[in-house]
Design a protein around this motif. Structure first.
Motif, PDB file in Angstrom:
ATOM      1  N   SER A  17       0.838  -1.191   0.000  1.00 37.97           N
ATOM      2  CA  SER A  17       0.000   0.000   0.000  1.00 37.97           C
ATOM      3  C   SER A  17       0.881   1.252   0.000  1.00 37.97           C
ATOM      4  O   SER A  17       2.024   1.225   0.460  1.00 37.97           O
ATOM      5  N   PRO A  18       0.365   2.362  -0.539  1.00 35.47           N
ATOM      6  CA  PRO A  18       1.187   3.576  -0.640  1.00 35.47           C
ATOM      7  C   PRO A  18       1.537   4.171   0.718  1.00 35.47           C
ATOM      8  O   PRO A  18       0.809   3.992   1.706  1.00 35.47           O
ATOM      9  N   VAL A  19       2.649   4.890   0.764  1.00 44.92           N
ATOM     10  CA  VAL A  19       3.040   5.689   1.930  1.00 44.92           C
ATOM     11  C   VAL A  19       3.013   7.157   1.507  1.00 44.92           C
ATOM     12  O   VAL A  19       3.621   7.522   0.505  1.00 44.92           O
ATOM     13  N   GLN A  20       2.290   7.955   2.252  1.00 42.89           N
ATOM     14  CA  GLN A  20       2.092   9.369   1.918  1.00 42.89           C
ATOM     15  C   GLN A  20       2.647  10.236   3.044  1.00 42.89           C
ATOM     16  O   GLN A  20       2.262  10.077   4.201  1.00 42.89           O
ATOM     17  N   GLU A  21       3.538  11.143   2.730  1.00 47.40           N
ATOM     18  CA  GLU A  21       4.005  12.105   3.731  1.00 47.40           C
ATOM     19  C   GLU A  21       3.110  13.334   3.685  1.00 47.40           C
ATOM     20  O   GLU A  21       2.793  13.838   2.602  1.00 47.40           O
ATOM     21  N   ILE A  22       2.678  13.791   4.852  1.00 47.43           N
ATOM     22  CA  ILE A  22       1.851  14.985   4.900  1.00 47.43           C
ATOM     23  C   ILE A  22       2.529  16.035   5.767  1.00 47.43           C
ATOM     24  O   ILE A  22       3.255  15.719   6.715  1.00 47.43           O
ATOM     25  N   GLU A  23       2.286  17.275   5.424  1.00 46.12           N
ATOM     26  CA  GLU A  23       2.811  18.395   6.181  1.00 46.12           C
ATOM     27  C   GLU A  23       1.768  18.837   7.192  1.00 46.12           C
ATOM     28  O   GLU A  23       0.668  19.249   6.824  1.00 46.12           O
ATOM     29  N   LEU A  35       4.037  10.267   8.370  1.00 51.32           N
ATOM     30  CA  LEU A  35       3.692   9.475   7.197  1.00 51.32           C
ATOM     31  C   LEU A  35       2.348   8.792   7.431  1.00 51.32           C
ATOM     32  O   LEU A  35       2.030   8.392   8.558  1.00 51.32           O
ATOM     33  N   LEU A  36       1.585   8.653   6.364  1.00 50.59           N
ATOM     34  CA  LEU A  36       0.349   7.872   6.402  1.00 50.59           C
ATOM     35  C   LEU A  36       0.552   6.617   5.563  1.00 50.59           C
ATOM     36  O   LEU A  36       0.860   6.704   4.369  1.00 50.59           O
ATOM     37  N   LYS A  37       0.408   5.464   6.185  1.00 53.51           N
ATOM     38  CA  LYS A  37       0.466   4.192   5.468  1.00 53.51           C
ATOM     39  C   LYS A  37      -0.950   3.890   5.002  1.00 53.51           C
ATOM     40  O   LYS A  37      -1.819   3.504   5.801  1.00 53.51           O
ATOM     41  N   ARG A  38      -1.201   4.071   3.702  1.00 52.80           N
ATOM     42  CA  ARG A  38      -2.562   4.091   3.182  1.00 52.80           C
ATOM     43  C   ARG A  38      -3.091   2.685   2.899  1.00 52.80           C
ATOM     44  O   ARG A  38      -3.408   2.328   1.772  1.00 52.80           O
ATOM     45  N   ASP A  39      -3.267   1.927   3.963  1.00 53.85           N
ATOM     46  CA  ASP A  39      -3.854   0.606   3.807  1.00 53.85           C
ATOM     47  C   ASP A  39      -5.323   0.685   3.392  1.00 53.85           C
ATOM     48  O   ASP A  39      -5.895  -0.315   2.952  1.00 53.85           O
ATOM     49  N   ASP A  40      -5.924   1.865   3.549  1.00 58.41           N
ATOM     50  CA  ASP A  40      -7.307   2.026   3.097  1.00 58.41           C
ATOM     51  C   ASP A  40      -7.429   1.912   1.580  1.00 58.41           C
ATOM     52  O   ASP A  40      -8.542   1.761   1.057  1.00 58.41           O
ATOM     53  N   LEU A  41      -6.311   1.949   0.864  1.00 60.17           N
ATOM     54  CA  LEU A  41      -6.323   1.885  -0.593  1.00 60.17           C
ATOM     55  C   LEU A  41      -6.000   0.493  -1.139  1.00 60.17           C
ATOM     56  O   LEU A  41      -5.871   0.320  -2.345  1.00 60.17           O
ATOM     57  N   ILE A  42      -5.873  -0.495  -0.254  1.00 62.78           N
ATOM     58  CA  ILE A  42      -5.522  -1.842  -0.713  1.00 62.78           C
ATOM     59  C   ILE A  42      -6.594  -2.402  -1.647  1.00 62.78           C
ATOM     60  O   ILE A  42      -6.299  -2.955  -2.697  1.00 62.78           O
ATOM     61  N   PRO A  47     -10.675  -3.030   2.646  1.00 61.87           N
ATOM     62  CA  PRO A  47      -9.541  -2.134   2.874  1.00 61.87           C
ATOM     63  C   PRO A  47      -8.724  -2.513   4.097  1.00 61.87           C
ATOM     64  O   PRO A  47      -9.195  -3.153   5.023  1.00 61.87           O
ATOM     65  N   GLY A  48      -7.487  -2.068   4.066  1.00 60.00           N
ATOM     66  CA  GLY A  48      -6.642  -2.029   5.252  1.00 60.00           C
ATOM     67  C   GLY A  48      -6.391  -3.351   5.921  1.00 60.00           C
ATOM     68  O   GLY A  48      -6.174  -4.387   5.285  1.00 60.00           O
ATOM     69  N   ASN A  49      -6.421  -3.303   7.249  1.00 57.60           N
ATOM     70  CA  ASN A  49      -6.109  -4.511   7.998  1.00 57.60           C
ATOM     71  C   ASN A  49      -7.127  -5.613   7.757  1.00 57.60           C
ATOM     72  O   ASN A  49      -6.861  -6.776   8.035  1.00 57.60           O
ATOM     73  N   LYS A  50      -8.297  -5.267   7.233  1.00 58.23           N
ATOM     74  CA  LYS A  50      -9.290  -6.302   6.949  1.00 58.23           C
ATOM     75  C   LYS A  50      -8.791  -7.223   5.833  1.00 58.23           C
ATOM     76  O   LYS A  50      -8.944  -8.444   5.903  1.00 58.23           O
TER      77      LYS A  50
END
Length: 305
Positions: A17-23, A35-42, A47-50
């Motif tokens: 899943s993507p990793v997104q850096e946010i300010e 950083l946001l580990k975007r498991d919601d986009l799997i 989504p995610g851990n499911k």
């Protein structure tokens, strides 16, 4: 149903899943990267851990030729929704045992309506029996009612799930000093911590009340899952239990205000049961000075609203 169980990988998950850096100035002014580990986009339906927890259980079902899954959850369970969606997509029968017999006579909420639309048979269990859902007599009664099934535990958390979630840690190895995740049943934290590299640490934010961090009931559950999956405690992990906001699926005006502000800052809709509580905890701890300057913190985004 008869026939071969499809391989869950035919659902084409987006991995890693993507990793997104946010300010975010609440972190930046303290020298912390977020950083946001975007498991919601799997996967749009799992989504995610499911996905990470269900996939190894689905693979085990495929290997055994099992075509009916039975699992447990509350009225707002993301796990029930993901299991129902997996059943629809893979052509499996699904049964959802829901906590609260009194709900049987009420209109279905959005979560349970989605489960039913995906073909899940819903069975409402009184709360006393639900607390004993792992007892042989309860499971035998369910088999007598529904016939043979493969049991997937509440939240999908078992040894298979913990091993599946270790991939989350592997994907983040070397990317962050601290990796944080919201916790319901502990399976994601158990696998995440096991998969991280030496020197990284994991923090779980329980969304249920259950005592202070070291004494929260989930600490024992995470350890049991690690023992079952890996033979013992793995990784550097702990719980921060101060941000449940009243308990599972409960909220407060402060949480709602925080979530709305975060959404406005970063154009990211926040799921309230897990993700908003996780980020509230991280922002609060950052502002308290819990993370040293130069620390990189990754938050695992496990689902969408």
């Amino acid at each position: 149903m008869t026939g071969t169980v499809p391989d869950p990988m035919t659902l084409r998950p987006r991995l890693p899943s993507p990793v997104q850096e946010i300010e975010d100035d609440r972190f930046a002014r303290r020298g912390i990267r977020l950083l946001l580990k975007r498991d919601d986009l799997i996967h749009p339906d799992l989504p995610g851990n499911k996905w990470r927890k269900l996939e190894p259980n689905l693979r085990a079902a495929a290997a055994a030729g099992d075509r009916t899954l039975l699992t447990f959850g509350g009225a707002y369970s993301n796990h029930l929704r993901a299991t129902a969606a997996a059943g629809r997509l893979l052509g499996l029968d699904t049964i959802g045992v829901v906590r609260g017999e009194e709900l049987a006579d009420r209109p279905l909420n959005g979560s349970l309506a989605r489960c039913a639309a995906d073909g899940m048979r819903l069975h409402f269990l009184d709360r006393a029996r639900y607390r004993r859902k792992d007892a042989p007599e309860v499971l035998d009664a369910l088999r007598a009612r529904f016939g043979p099934y493969r049991l997937v535990p509440e939240g999908g958390s078992n040894a298979l799930a913990a091993r599946g979630c270790a991939a989350l840690g592997h994907e983040l190895a070397g990317a962050a000093d601290v990796v944080a995740v919201a916790c319901g049943t502990g399976g994601t934290l158990a696998g995440l911590a096991a998969g991280l590299a030496p020197g990284q640490r994991a923090v779980g934010f329980p969304v249920l009340k259950g005592g202070p961090g070291p004494d929260h009931f989930l600490a024992a559950d995470v350890l049991r899952l690690q023992e079952a999956a890996f033979g013992g405690r793995r990784g550097d992990w702990r719980l921060d239990a101060d941000f449940h906001c009243g308990g599972y699926a409960r909220t407060t005006p402060a949480l709602e205000a925080f979530a709305a502000d975060f959404e406005a800052r970063h154009d990211l809709p926040l799921e309230r049961v897990y993700v908003a509580k996780l980020l509230l905890g991280l922002v609060t701890r950052a502002e308290e000075g819990a993370f040293a300057p130069g620390t990189t913190v990754a938050a695992v985004i496990t689902g969408t609203p």
